[in-house]
Design a protein around this motif. Structure first.
Motif, mmCIF file in Angstrom:
data_model
loop_
_atom_site.group_PDB
_atom_site.id
_atom_site.type_symbol
_atom_site.label_atom_id
_atom_site.label_comp_id
_atom_site.label_asym_id
_atom_site.label_seq_id
_atom_site.Cartn_x
_atom_site.Cartn_y
_atom_site.Cartn_z
ATOM 1 N N TRP A 91 0.327 -55.555 14.686
ATOM 2 C CA TRP A 91 0.837 -56.297 13.532
ATOM 3 C C TRP A 91 0.595 -55.498 12.261
ATOM 4 O O TRP A 91 1.466 -55.361 11.405
ATOM 5 N N ARG A 92 -0.628 -54.987 12.118
ATOM 6 C CA ARG A 92 -0.970 -54.170 10.949
ATOM 7 C C ARG A 92 -0.054 -52.971 10.849
ATOM 8 O O ARG A 92 0.433 -52.629 9.774
ATOM 9 N N PHE A 93 0.157 -52.294 11.980
ATOM 10 C CA PHE A 93 0.995 -51.099 11.978
ATOM 11 C C PHE A 93 2.412 -51.423 11.527
ATOM 12 O O PHE A 93 2.992 -50.687 10.714
ATOM 13 N N LEU A 94 2.975 -52.495 12.031
ATOM 14 C CA LEU A 94 4.348 -52.842 11.662
ATOM 15 C C LEU A 94 4.468 -53.137 10.167
ATOM 16 O O LEU A 94 5.399 -52.662 9.503
ATOM 17 N N VAL A 95 3.524 -53.878 9.638
ATOM 18 C CA VAL A 95 3.543 -54.193 8.208
ATOM 19 C C VAL A 95 3.290 -52.925 7.388
ATOM 20 O O VAL A 95 3.952 -52.684 6.368
ATOM 21 N N PHE A 96 2.361 -52.093 7.837
ATOM 22 C CA PHE A 96 2.086 -50.838 7.152
ATOM 23 C C PHE A 96 3.327 -49.946 7.149
ATOM 24 O O PHE A 96 3.649 -49.309 6.138
ATOM 25 N N ASN A 103 14.111 -50.855 -8.297
ATOM 26 C CA ASN A 103 12.779 -50.266 -8.137
ATOM 27 C C ASN A 103 11.685 -51.311 -8.295
ATOM 28 O O ASN A 103 10.691 -51.299 -7.560
ATOM 29 N N ALA A 104 11.833 -52.229 -9.220
ATOM 30 C CA ALA A 104 10.849 -53.304 -9.380
ATOM 31 C C ALA A 104 10.840 -54.203 -8.144
ATOM 32 O O ALA A 104 9.771 -54.609 -7.673
ATOM 33 N N GLN A 105 12.008 -54.486 -7.595
ATOM 34 C CA GLN A 105 12.081 -55.321 -6.387
ATOM 35 C C GLN A 105 11.419 -54.623 -5.204
ATOM 36 O O GLN A 105 10.688 -55.257 -4.428
ATOM 37 N N ILE A 106 11.668 -53.336 -5.056
ATOM 38 C CA ILE A 106 11.028 -52.585 -3.967
ATOM 39 C C ILE A 106 9.515 -52.566 -4.163
ATOM 40 O O ILE A 106 8.746 -52.711 -3.203
ATOM 41 N N ALA A 107 9.075 -52.421 -5.407
ATOM 42 C CA ALA A 107 7.634 -52.415 -5.688
ATOM 43 C C ALA A 107 7.011 -53.756 -5.326
ATOM 44 O O ALA A 107 5.913 -53.797 -4.760
ATOM 45 N N TRP A 108 7.697 -54.858 -5.649
ATOM 46 C CA TRP A 108 7.174 -56.173 -5.267
ATOM 47 C C TRP A 108 7.094 -56.296 -3.746
ATOM 48 O O TRP A 108 6.128 -56.860 -3.210
ATOM 49 N N ALA A 109 8.094 -55.769 -3.046
ATOM 50 C CA ALA A 109 8.067 -55.804 -1.572
ATOM 51 C C ALA A 109 6.872 -55.006 -1.057
ATOM 52 O O ALA A 109 6.162 -55.458 -0.142
ATOM 53 N N TYR A 110 6.638 -53.838 -1.639
ATOM 54 C CA TYR A 110 5.490 -53.016 -1.227
ATOM 55 C C TYR A 110 4.184 -53.796 -1.400
ATOM 56 O O TYR A 110 3.360 -53.848 -0.485
ATOM 57 N N VAL A 111 4.015 -54.404 -2.560
ATOM 58 C CA VAL A 111 2.774 -55.144 -2.842
ATOM 59 C C VAL A 111 2.630 -56.331 -1.894
ATOM 60 O O VAL A 111 1.550 -56.565 -1.343
ATOM 61 N N ALA A 112 3.690 -57.074 -1.684
ATOM 62 C CA ALA A 112 3.629 -58.218 -0.762
ATOM 63 C C ALA A 112 3.238 -57.751 0.638
ATOM 64 O O ALA A 112 2.388 -58.381 1.294
ATOM 65 N N LEU A 113 3.827 -56.663 1.085
ATOM 66 C CA LEU A 113 3.504 -56.144 2.416
ATOM 67 C C LEU A 113 2.062 -55.662 2.490
ATOM 68 O O LEU A 113 1.385 -55.862 3.511
ATOM 69 N N ARG A 114 1.548 -55.041 1.431
ATOM 70 C CA ARG A 114 0.152 -54.597 1.445
ATOM 71 C C ARG A 114 -0.807 -55.794 1.468
ATOM 72 O O ARG A 114 -1.855 -55.745 2.108
ATOM 73 N N ILE A 115 -0.440 -56.868 0.787
ATOM 74 C CA ILE A 115 -1.282 -58.067 0.817
ATOM 75 C C ILE A 115 -1.256 -58.676 2.220
ATOM 76 O O ILE A 115 -2.305 -59.059 2.758
ATOM 77 N N VAL A 116 -0.077 -58.740 2.833
ATOM 78 C CA VAL A 116 0.014 -59.240 4.216
ATOM 79 C C VAL A 116 -0.812 -58.339 5.136
ATOM 80 O O VAL A 116 -1.554 -58.837 5.997
ATOM 81 N N HIS A 117 -0.721 -57.035 4.962
ATOM 82 C CA HIS A 117 -1.514 -56.094 5.755
ATOM 83 C C HIS A 117 -3.000 -56.403 5.619
ATOM 84 O O HIS A 117 -3.731 -56.455 6.608
ATOM 85 N N SER A 118 -3.447 -56.631 4.386
ATOM 86 C CA SER A 118 -4.853 -56.964 4.148
ATOM 87 C C SER A 118 -5.242 -58.231 4.891
ATOM 88 O O SER A 118 -6.281 -58.278 5.557
ATOM 89 N N LEU A 119 -4.426 -59.257 4.757
ATOM 90 C CA LEU A 119 -4.762 -60.544 5.376
ATOM 91 C C LEU A 119 -4.819 -60.435 6.891
ATOM 92 O O LEU A 119 -5.674 -61.054 7.529
ATOM 93 N N SER A 143 5.259 -48.598 3.967
ATOM 94 C CA SER A 143 5.433 -47.155 3.790
ATOM 95 C C SER A 143 6.896 -46.810 3.515
ATOM 96 O O SER A 143 7.190 -45.924 2.703
ATOM 97 N N LEU A 144 7.807 -47.514 4.170
ATOM 98 C CA LEU A 144 9.236 -47.295 3.900
ATOM 99 C C LEU A 144 9.580 -47.677 2.462
ATOM 100 O O LEU A 144 10.366 -46.987 1.798
ATOM 101 N N ALA A 145 8.999 -48.761 1.979
ATOM 102 C CA ALA A 145 9.228 -49.157 0.582
ATOM 103 C C ALA A 145 8.693 -48.082 -0.362
ATOM 104 O O ALA A 145 9.367 -47.706 -1.337
ATOM 105 N N LEU A 146 7.513 -47.579 -0.085
ATOM 106 C CA LEU A 146 6.937 -46.533 -0.921
ATOM 107 C C LEU A 146 7.771 -45.255 -0.836
ATOM 108 O O LEU A 146 7.965 -44.558 -1.836
ATOM 109 N N PHE A 147 8.273 -44.956 0.341
ATOM 110 C CA PHE A 147 9.143 -43.797 0.501
ATOM 111 C C PHE A 147 10.387 -43.946 -0.375
ATOM 112 O O PHE A 147 10.794 -42.994 -1.059
ATOM 113 N N ALA A 148 10.980 -45.137 -0.372
ATOM 114 C CA ALA A 148 12.173 -45.381 -1.200
ATOM 115 C C ALA A 148 11.857 -45.188 -2.681
ATOM 116 O O ALA A 148 12.631 -44.551 -3.409
#
Length: 144
Positions: free
Chosen positions: A118-123, A92-108, A127-132
C-alpha cells in the motif's frame, strides 16, 4: 491566476512533517521509558539503534518522519522555484496538492498498518506527481 498558490501545499506538508515529529516523540519517549532506556546516558547513534529495542509500531513514526525529510525536499525546492518563476498556480498547484495528499496518506499507512505494498503504491503515485512538477519546472526554466 495566483502563481503563489503552490505555496499552500508547501506550507501544508511542512506542517504535516511537524505533526509527525510530535507524534513520533509522543510515542517514542513513553516507549523508551517503558524499556528503561536512559536517553541522558546515550552517546552517538541515529535513533536507528532503537529499532531493536522499541516496538515496531513505535518506530514506524520515526521512520515516517525520516521519509518526510527525504523526497519532499525535492518537492519544496521545485514548488518554491515554480512560485518564484510565476508558474505556481493552476495545474502545478493542483499537482502539488495531489502530492501533499498522497504523502499524508503514505504517512497514515506507514504509522498505522504499515502495509508495504500500500505504501509503495501511494509513494509511486506521489513520485509521479513530483516528476510532473519537476518536468514543468524544467520546461519553464530551461526550455522557455
Amino acid at each position: 491566476m495566483n502563481t503563489n498558490a503552490i505555496l499552500g501545499p508547501v506550507a501544508t506538508l511542512a506542517l504535516w512533517s511537524m505533526v509527525m515529529w510530535v507524534w513520533m516523540y509522543a510515542t517514542r519517549i513513553p516507549a523508551m521509558q517503558r524499556a528503561k532506556i536512559d536517553a541522558a546516558k546515550m552517546v552517538g547513534g541515529t535513533g536507528k539503534g532503537l529499532d531493536d529495542v522499541l516496538p515496531a509500531e513505535v518506530q514506524w513514526k520515526a521512520h515516517n518522519y525520516n521519509h518526510l525529510m527525504e523526497q519532499p525536499t525535492v518537492f519544496y525546492a521545485v514548488a518554491i522555484a515554480l512560485a518564484i518563476g510565476g508558474m505556481g498556480g493552476g495545474l502545478n498547484a493542483q499537482i502539488a496538492w495531489a502530492y501533499v495528499a498522497l504523502r499524508i496518506v503514505h504517512s497514515l499507512i506507514q504509522v498505522t498498518v504499515n502495509r508495504v505494498m500500500w505504501r509503495f503504491l501511494v509513494f509511486a503515485l506521489a513520485s509521479l506527481a513530483l516528476f510532473a512538477l519537476s518536468v514543468h519546472a524544467f520546461m519553464g526554466f530551461v526550455l522557455h
